[in-house]
Design a protein around this motif. Structure first.
Motif, PDB file in Angstrom:
ATOM      1  N   TYR A 134       0.834  -1.102   0.068  1.00 16.49           N
ATOM      2  CA  TYR A 134       0.076  -0.092   0.143  1.00 16.49           C
ATOM      3  C   TYR A 134       0.888   1.229  -0.039  1.00 16.49           C
ATOM      4  CZ  TYR A 134      -3.744   3.226   1.500  1.00 16.49           C
ATOM      5  OH  TYR A 134      -4.747   4.297   1.551  1.00 16.49           O
ATOM      6  N   GLY A 135       0.595   2.002  -0.927  1.00 12.35           N
ATOM      7  CA  GLY A 135       1.771   3.116  -1.323  1.00 12.35           C
ATOM      8  C   GLY A 135       1.188   4.554  -0.830  1.00 12.35           C
ATOM      9  N   GLN A 143       8.579   1.183   2.929  1.00 16.66           N
ATOM     10  CA  GLN A 143       8.069  -0.138   2.362  1.00 16.66           C
ATOM     11  C   GLN A 143       7.943  -0.288   0.785  1.00 16.66           C
ATOM     12  OE1 GLN A 143       4.582  -1.866   4.564  1.00 16.66           O
ATOM     13  NE2 GLN A 143       5.369  -0.624   6.476  1.00 16.66           N
ATOM     14  N   VAL A 144       8.057   0.808   0.262  1.00 16.16           N
ATOM     15  CA  VAL A 144       7.622   0.763  -1.284  1.00 16.16           C
ATOM     16  C   VAL A 144       9.020   0.545  -1.877  1.00 16.16           C
ATOM     17  CG1 VAL A 144       7.110   2.324  -3.011  1.00 16.16           C
ATOM     18  CG2 VAL A 144       5.521   2.424  -1.197  1.00 16.16           C
ATOM     19  N   LEU A 332       6.240   5.442  -7.879  1.00 18.97           N
ATOM     20  CA  LEU A 332       7.418   5.234  -8.867  1.00 18.97           C
ATOM     21  C   LEU A 332       8.967   5.637  -8.256  1.00 18.97           C
ATOM     22  CD1 LEU A 332       8.289   4.265 -11.607  1.00 18.97           C
ATOM     23  CD2 LEU A 332       7.837   6.475 -12.615  1.00 18.97           C
ATOM     24  N   ASN A 333       9.007   6.811  -7.942  1.00 19.18           N
ATOM     25  CA  ASN A 333      10.241   7.296  -7.740  1.00 19.18           C
ATOM     26  C   ASN A 333      10.744   6.465  -6.295  1.00 19.18           C
ATOM     27  OD1 ASN A 333      10.176   9.266  -9.633  1.00 19.18           O
ATOM     28  ND2 ASN A 333       9.292  10.886  -8.184  1.00 19.18           N
ATOM     29  N   LEU A 334       9.941   6.334  -5.327  1.00 22.75           N
ATOM     30  CA  LEU A 334      10.577   5.728  -4.444  1.00 22.75           C
ATOM     31  C   LEU A 334      10.915   4.220  -4.506  1.00 22.75           C
ATOM     32  CD1 LEU A 334       7.665   7.034  -1.787  1.00 22.75           C
ATOM     33  CD2 LEU A 334      10.291   7.440  -1.674  1.00 22.75           C
TER      34      LEU A 334
END
Length: 351
Positions: A134-135, A143-144, A332-334
């Motif tokens: 979950y982002g 976590q991402v 996406l960046n993370l």
């Protein structure tokens, strides 16, 4: 990835508002190349037929949903599809070795049985649901990182959870007392036609809808329960307002102890230190939706009522950006280990 390489991106659901906002953001992202725009309903047509504002910017022909073709063109797929579609498509994309960021609600709830109750469709594949991260970037960003499948949060949950989490985590508010009054612009209903979003129905009007039945209720309660360490239930009411973009989530809760507005500002400022897209308002000022329009910011303000010992927390976002496509790019960046703000350094559009 070398400095000359770019991550190849496909967007499934390119003709919806979330999809076309992803296109806007990805076209200026320094590390991505948009290689496929996909629509099951409009395959074979030019994207400019539905979105003429992309003329001379993106004139691609829309692809159909073919996993093998997607794999040949992309490394990562954004699925900006209606509820129920991603549940069937995402397992195929993952099995093909693609990374996925899903903007639908199909993988947000960890209780599989909840999908039948709240989303009115069959629960997703159990293994795929278990893999989904979950982002909500400001809470679960660590976590991402490095994951291959992210479930992007909903718009109402983003505004509401960013507004409630620091106070709940600190034990400053009574979780049993939380009431949320949330309002959204019409774009939150998507591009499809409906009587509810018809101009003559919504113009100069304010409508309450899905009272006690909104599908984002269990998503909000799931995260608040995680923060609290025990089950949390809330009263959550949504309204449709006559504007295009924006969400305002106004939250009320009883205060445990004695804390001032200045105390809340200090608590939240510390909690969101290093989180570039959350802005805490100074005392005596409260955010408005126009002040985050077109941006990935979430602005939060506070007012403590000493007479009732309750706090009012006001949180605003652009539902199409921070509530959908912008947060997806932030994820996406993370995920990729890039600078969190890449492609998202957008000043709000004003007026």
């Amino acid at each position: 990835m070398s400095s000359k390489e770019k991550l190849r991106i496909a967007v499934v659901g390119s003709t919806g508002y979330g999809g076309v906002e992803l296109i806007r953001l990805l076209l200026t992202h320094p590390h991505t190349s948009l290689t496929s725009v996909i629509s099951a309903s409009s395959a074979g047509t030019l994207i400019t037929e539905g979105y003429p504002h992309l003329h001379h910017i993106l004139c691609d022909t829309l692809d159909g949903v073919d996993v093998d073709e997607i794999k040949s063109k992309a490394d990562l797929v954004f699925t900006a599809t209606p509820s129920g579609v991603s549940a069937k498509l995402v397992p195929q994309l993952l099995a093909a070795g693609l990374k996925v960021i899903d903007l639908s609600g199909d993988f947000r709830l960890k209780d599989a049985a909840s999908y039948t109750q709240w989303y009115k469709h069959d629960e997703p594949d159990a293994d795929t649901l278990a893999e989904a991260t979950y982002g909500l970037c400001e809470l679960y960003g660590e976590q991402v990182k490095g994951k291959r499948f992210i479930s992007n949060p909903g718009c109402y949950p983003t505004a509401t959870l960013l507004g409630l989490t620091p106070a709940l985590k600190a034990g400053w508010i009574d979780p049993a007392s939380i009431i949320v009054d949330a309002k959204s612009g019409v774009s939150g209903a998507g591009r499809g036609t409906s009587l509810m979003a018809h101009y003559s129905e919504i113009n100069e009007n304010l409508k309450v809808y899905k009272v006690n039945k909104h599908q984002h209720i269990p998503e909000i309660e799931q995260v608040l329960s995680d923060v609290q360490g025990s089950p949390v239930t809330i009263t959550f009411t949504t309204h449709l307002t006559p504007m295009t973009r924006g969400i305002m989530s106004t939250m009320y809760a009883h205060i445990n102890g004695q804390f001032s507005t200045a105390d809340f500002i200090s608590l939240y400022s510390e909690f969101y230190t290093g989180k570039p897209f959350v802005r805490i308002r100074p005392q005596g000022t409260w955010p408005a939706t126009k002040e985050v329009f077109g941006s990935n910011y979430c602005d939060i303000g506070f007012a403590v009522d000493e007479r009732t010992n309750r706090v009012t927390i006001i949180s605003v976002i652009d539902n199409v950006v921070k509530g959908a496509a912008g947060q997806a790019v932030q994820n996406l960046n993370l995920m990729m280990g890039w600078e969190e703000t890449l492609g998202l350094a957008l000043t709000p559009v004003y007026p």
